[in-house]
Each structure stands twice: as C-alpha cells, then as structure tokens.
Design a protein around this motif. Structure first.
Motif, PDB file in Angstrom:
ATOM      1  N   TYR A 368     -10.066   4.682  -1.111  1.00  0.00           N
ATOM      2  CA  TYR A 368      -9.580   5.625  -2.118  1.00  0.00           C
ATOM      3  C   TYR A 368     -10.429   5.444  -3.381  1.00  0.00           C
ATOM      4  N   GLU A 384      -1.322   4.563  -2.854  1.00  0.00           N
ATOM      5  CA  GLU A 384      -1.571   3.425  -1.978  1.00  0.00           C
ATOM      6  C   GLU A 384      -0.267   2.909  -1.367  1.00  0.00           C
ATOM      7  N   VAL A 394      -5.157   0.910   2.622  1.00  0.00           N
ATOM      8  CA  VAL A 394      -5.880   1.593   1.545  1.00  0.00           C
ATOM      9  C   VAL A 394      -6.614   0.583   0.681  1.00  0.00           C
ATOM     10  N   ILE A 396      -8.643   0.572  -2.808  1.00  0.00           N
ATOM     11  CA  ILE A 396      -8.943   1.399  -3.980  1.00  0.00           C
ATOM     12  C   ILE A 396     -10.263   0.952  -4.596  1.00  0.00           C
TER      13      ILE A 396
END
Length: 522
Positions: A368, A384, A394, A396
């Motif tokens: 992400y 998330e 996920v 980030i």
C-alpha cells in the motif's frame, strides 16, 4: 454565451459573498459556489501581491507537463496562459474568455470558435487561429494531460481564417467545451519552445518572475487583453499540512489557501469566505490489476471491495464529517439515480474470496503506497486493519510527497494498492473516467482494461441527453460493483478559502481560480 443542458445541481440558488451565487441541495447544503460572510468591498483597489498556498507546489509551467486542475497547478497555468473558455459551475455555462464565441453544429460534429481581436501573447506576438492550432498540435504531440481523449474524439483542428478555429469531432460530444477550459484551452505562444528550452509565454494576465522548488512568483501584465490586473502580482507558496494553511490564513501570512481534507474544509468554511465545489470520487482505493500483481486476480480486488467500510473510515479518519459511499456518483450529483448500487460491506464474503484465491496460488500480500501527511497516514492504517481482518497482508510504503506518490502509481506502476482521487466534477466526469479506465489511456494506472469498459465510456460520451448519460453511468456503476477496477469510498469538497479583504476572484473548471479582476482591500 453557450450553455450546458441544465443546472449542475437541482435546487435553489442563493447569493454568496461578493455577489457570487451558490447552488444548494434541498436540505440547504451548498454544493458549489462562493460562500461565507463578507462585506461589500466597494470600488476595486490597485496594488499588492496576493499570496496563495496551493495544494501542492507546481514543478513546471508547461501545460503538457502539468494537469490543469485546482490541485495540480491549473490555477498557476491559467494566470500565465488564460483559457479559451471559462466554466461557470453554478450556471452550468461555458463563457467566452480568449474566445469571443463557441458554437456547436446541428449534427454535433463541429464546434466553431471565434477569437477576440487584438489579443497578444506576453512576447507581443498575436494569439490568432494559427497559434491556437499550433498550441493544440503541440499539446497532443507531447501527450499533455487528457491528450488521448482529445485525439480519440477530435478528427481535426483547423484555422478557417485568422480569427476562426474549427474543431471537427469523430462523434457528437456535448461536453466538448470542457476540453477548452482545461489544458487544451491554455494556449502556448509559438515562440515558447520545448523541453529544456521551454519558456512559459502565454496570453494571461500575469508573467513569470521566478519559479523555484516551492514558490512561484508572477508579475501583472499591463497590456493584458482584459485590462491591467488590479494586483501587482501573485505569489504561490508551499505550506505542508492543511492546519498550517488555515493558521497562516488567519494570521495574515497568506491571503488564500486550497483545502481538501474534509475535517479542515469543514473548519475553514465556518471561518473564511471562499469557493466551495463538491466532487464525486474524491476518495477511492486504487488497485493495480496488471499481470504479476495480486490485483490481477479479480477475487482479490473484490475481497478488498467487500473488506472496506466507507462509513467506518469516515468516522476514524475524518471524525464523521465526510461523505462516504460506494457509488461513483452520490445522491447530490445530477448523474445519480436509484439504479446505481454500490457493493455492501461484507467481511465474510471478503474472507471467502481471499481463501479461494489463496488456495489457487494467488498472492495475498499487498504493498500500500501512501503519502506521509496526517490524513493519508490515518487512511492507510485504517485500510490496513480492515484488509488484514479478512486475511490479506498489507505492507504500507510511505512516500514523502504527492509527486512521489504520482510517480509510483502513474509512471512506475510500482504498487498494489493506494489511496487516490478522481475528483469528478459534474460538468465533465467523462474526461477523467476515460483517462483512468480506457484501454488506450496511458494514464490508466490500475491497468484495468476491458472491451466492456471501453464500450461503456463511448456510450457515456455520445449520450444524446442527460437521461441517456445517467443510464450509461448506471451501467458503469454495475461494472465497478461486479469487477472492482477500483473501490469508491467517498465524495467530497474542495474549498479555496480567502481572507475577508480579498475580492474579485473568479472560479472556473475544477476549482481553478482566475485573478485578472482580483484585488485586495487595504
């Protein structure tokens, strides 16, 4: 003057600050217009430099390199180049600017533009039909923003005589004037050059004094075709974060600021006059559908769609002041109807899809990409948690600036998921939908390409009336719901706030501001 088919939004029209009108829904909420309490300024005063905190610093004043929108440098470009036509969002009308008139043929295939007499670029050369044709050809050849929708739709652009430009279309397109209010309508002088040799020479009310990494200084043109501006100049400055922008505006350090974070828009509209404009799809989750990415599996895309709860995101990220929803066009939009049904939040269905895809060997780990500003961080962390709740993993990846985010998503395509915004204005939603979803668009960062979507986009463009267009949008919504090329999360507002002593600012398409008549009360 030439008009659109109807008002942008149904409802009452009221008077805003400085005599501007506003359009409102039946509940009184303003959807577009100048708002806020502001006393009559009296006669315009000359002098002063207006300081404007943009959404993000402009890096180039070449229209082929800068999207002509309020968030990405359109206001700065319009100050230098002006526009062929101006869009009045309240009246849903296109008004001549550099153009004296623009008329559509009976069959909808030809638009004839007449230029005003005596307009010159800042280098003294004439802005005539040949210059418009040359600027248009340059824009398309260098693949400026929205060039593809123009070249796919327009068969030819010709100078019929020194003051007449004829646009011949491949198919009828009632919203074609929107193109001439954006980048294609910002005419670059023949002597501007290209690449490293480019010089920003336009016919606008200001010329460039200096362009740095975070600031742009402009100087007023005494020989501007509409008369010398009241202001001595404009100063576009970069201020990180929306709260610091509001504080700077309150302290008198700047005169204007561009805001789009829902909580700060809500705060600023209570504190300052300014221009408010609502948009569809200001919040969406973008998925990379390209081969080799998890989103290439439709089950993963649909799992993301069912896992995200726009209402909960609104509460956690924006304190409940946003406008969440899973339809492309919300209820206030003239393009909304009951047939447009978005997906329902369903984490159990999301888990089942993740499990099914994982059993078939699909990747379930998503990168992400997010900007590091306060709201984007909240958004990423909230998304998330929701995605990991249904079995996805996920990671980030925070990037420093919006420019870095754009490069990752739109140039390198190096992401799996990210928060983006199409910000569709009701006046011309087709242009951005084409750019984001057409199989031939180089700006299609999601990589979602299907013949069905291309056919739907063509149906939207060629719709003969609003009812037909609304029905085509309902089909587009069905495609979004069934195949999840991206996930609608919310509509929202952009607010250009100004101090109470600023007058005469004129909005045009996409919250771009025009300053030729702006002035500061001493």
């Amino acid at each position: 003057m030439f008009c659109g088919a109807a008002l942008v939004l149904s409802g009452c029209v009221s008077t805003g600050a400085d005599g501007g009108a506003t359009t409102a829904m039946s509940d009184g909420a303003v959807t577009v217009g100048i708002i806020g309490d502001q006393p009559d300024g009296g006669d315009p005063a000359d002098g002063g430099v207006l300081r404007f905190a943009s959404y993000a610093p402009v890096r180039s004043l070449d229209p082929v390199k800068t999207q002509a929108s309020g968030t990405t440098g359109g206001t700065e470009l319009a100050a230098v180049y002006d526009v062929l036509v101006r869009y009045d969002a309240v009246k849903d009308e296109y008004e001549p600017r550099i153009a004296e008139s623009l008329e559509e043929s009976d069959d909808g295939l030809t638009w004839t533009l007449k230029l005003r007499d005596g307009i010159t670029f800042s280098d003294g050369t004439p802005l005539d039909a040949a210059a418009v044709v040359a600027s248009t050809e340059r824009y398309n050849r260098l693949n400026g923003p929205d060039a593809q929708v123009f070249t796919d739709s327009v068969a030819s652009v010709e100078a019929a005589d020194p003051s007449t430009v004829v646009y011949t279309l491949n198919q009828p397109w009632r919203q074609f004037p929107a193109m001439l209010s954006l980048g294609h309508g910002m005419i670059v002088a023949p002597g501007a050059g290209e690449g490293a040799d480019f010089t920003p020479i336009g016919a606008g009310p200001f010329t460039v004094k200096s362009l740095g990494q975070t600031t742009l200084e402009l100087t007023a043109r005494e020989d501007y075709w509409g008369g010398a501006p009241h202001l001595d100049g404009l100063s576009f400055v970069s201020i990180a974060g929306e709260k610091p922008k509001i504080d700077s505006l309150a302290n008198g350090d700047i005169e204007m600021a561009y805001l789009r974070d829902p909580s700060y828009v809500d705060q600023a509209t209570q504190q300052f006059p300014g221009y408010l404009h609502r948009y569809s799809l200001t919040d969406q989750i973008q998925l990379n559908s390209r081969p080799g990415r998890p989103g290439a599996d439709e089950r993963i895309r649909r799992a993301v769609q069912f896992a995200l709860d726009p209402e909960a995101v609104n509460q956690r990220v924006d304190g409940g002041v946003g406008d969440p929803g899973t339809t492309i066009f919300p209820e206030w939009s003239k393009w909304h109807d009951a047939a447009q049904i978005g997906p329902a939040f369903d984490p159990d269905k999301a888990r089942a899809l993740v499990g099914e895809a994982k059993a078939d060997g699909a990747a379930t780990r998503l990168t992400y990409v997010s900007v590091q500003d306060e709201r984007s961080k909240k958004y990423a962390l909230t998304a998330e948690a929701m995605l990991e709740n249904v079995g996805l993993t996920v990671d980030i990846d925070f990037v420093p600036t919006v420019t870095d985010m754009v490069r990752r998503l739109y140039v390198d395509h190096d992401y799996d998921i990210g928060y983006t915004a199409l910000s569709l204005p009701d006046a011309a939603p087709y242009i951005r939908l084409y750019s984001a979803l057409s199989s031939t668009s180089t700006n299609n960062s999601s990589g979602y390409r299907t013949e069905e979507m291309d056919a739907l986009l063509a149906k939207i463009q060629q719709a003969p009336d609003e009812d037909a267009k609304r029905a085509a949008f309902a089909e587009l919504q069905q495609q979004f719901t069934e195949h999840a090329p991206m996930v609608p999360m919310a509509s929202g507002s952009n607010f250009v706030a100004w101090s109470p002593n600023v007058y005469g600012v004129t909005p045009t398409m996409d919250s771009v501001m025009l300053f030729d008549k702006a002035w500061i009360k001493k």
